[in-house]
Design a protein around this motif. Structure first.
Motif, PDB file in Angstrom:
ATOM      1  N   UNK A 270      15.387 -20.373 -38.647  1.00  0.00           N
ATOM      2  CA  UNK A 270      16.069 -19.100 -38.416  1.00  0.00           C
ATOM      3  C   UNK A 270      16.878 -19.181 -37.124  1.00  0.00           C
ATOM      4  N   UNK A 271      18.050 -18.549 -37.101  1.00  0.00           N
ATOM      5  CA  UNK A 271      18.863 -18.562 -35.883  1.00  0.00           C
ATOM      6  C   UNK A 271      18.132 -17.921 -34.711  1.00  0.00           C
ATOM      7  N   UNK A 272      18.404 -18.414 -33.525  1.00  0.00           N
ATOM      8  CA  UNK A 272      17.857 -17.853 -32.286  1.00  0.00           C
ATOM      9  C   UNK A 272      18.898 -16.887 -31.714  1.00  0.00           C
ATOM     10  N   UNK A 273      18.760 -15.612 -32.027  1.00  0.00           N
ATOM     11  CA  UNK A 273      19.728 -14.602 -31.600  1.00  0.00           C
ATOM     12  C   UNK A 273      19.510 -14.254 -30.135  1.00  0.00           C
ATOM     13  N   UNK A 274      20.621 -14.145 -29.376  1.00  0.00           N
ATOM     14  CA  UNK A 274      20.564 -13.808 -27.954  1.00  0.00           C
ATOM     15  C   UNK A 274      21.500 -12.660 -27.670  1.00  0.00           C
ATOM     16  N   UNK A 275      21.026 -11.696 -26.887  1.00  0.00           N
ATOM     17  CA  UNK A 275      21.854 -10.569 -26.479  1.00  0.00           C
ATOM     18  C   UNK A 275      22.605 -10.922 -25.201  1.00  0.00           C
ATOM     19  N   UNK A 276      23.720 -10.281 -25.034  1.00  0.00           N
ATOM     20  CA  UNK A 276      24.516 -10.457 -23.831  1.00  0.00           C
ATOM     21  C   UNK A 276      23.757  -9.957 -22.610  1.00  0.00           C
TER      22      UNK A 276
END
Length: 63
Positions: free
Chosen positions: A4-10
């Motif tokens: 699964x993608x590793x989502x990162x917030x700004x």
């Protein structure tokens, strides 16, 4: 097996919850972008070079 993608917030996320922004995920050859408020609605993805060129252009235009 696909990871699964590793989502990162700004780091510039707004709001007390930090959810008024977009999230990005590095997919190796592409960069995916999604709305942090509606992550289940899908994502857009762009070739990595196109995305990094776009971000560099934005940074260069900040005054």
């Amino acid at each position: 097996m696909t990871q699964a993608p590793n989502w990162q917030k700004s780091t510039f996320s707004g709001g007390a919850e930090g959810n008024a922004c977009v999230e990005i995920a590095d997919l190796r050859t592409r960069i995916a972008i999604r709305d942090s408020k509606e992550p289940a609605r899908g994502a857009l993805s762009f070739p990595t070079l196109a995305f990094t060129t776009f971000i560099s252009s934005l940074k260069a235009d900040v005054r």
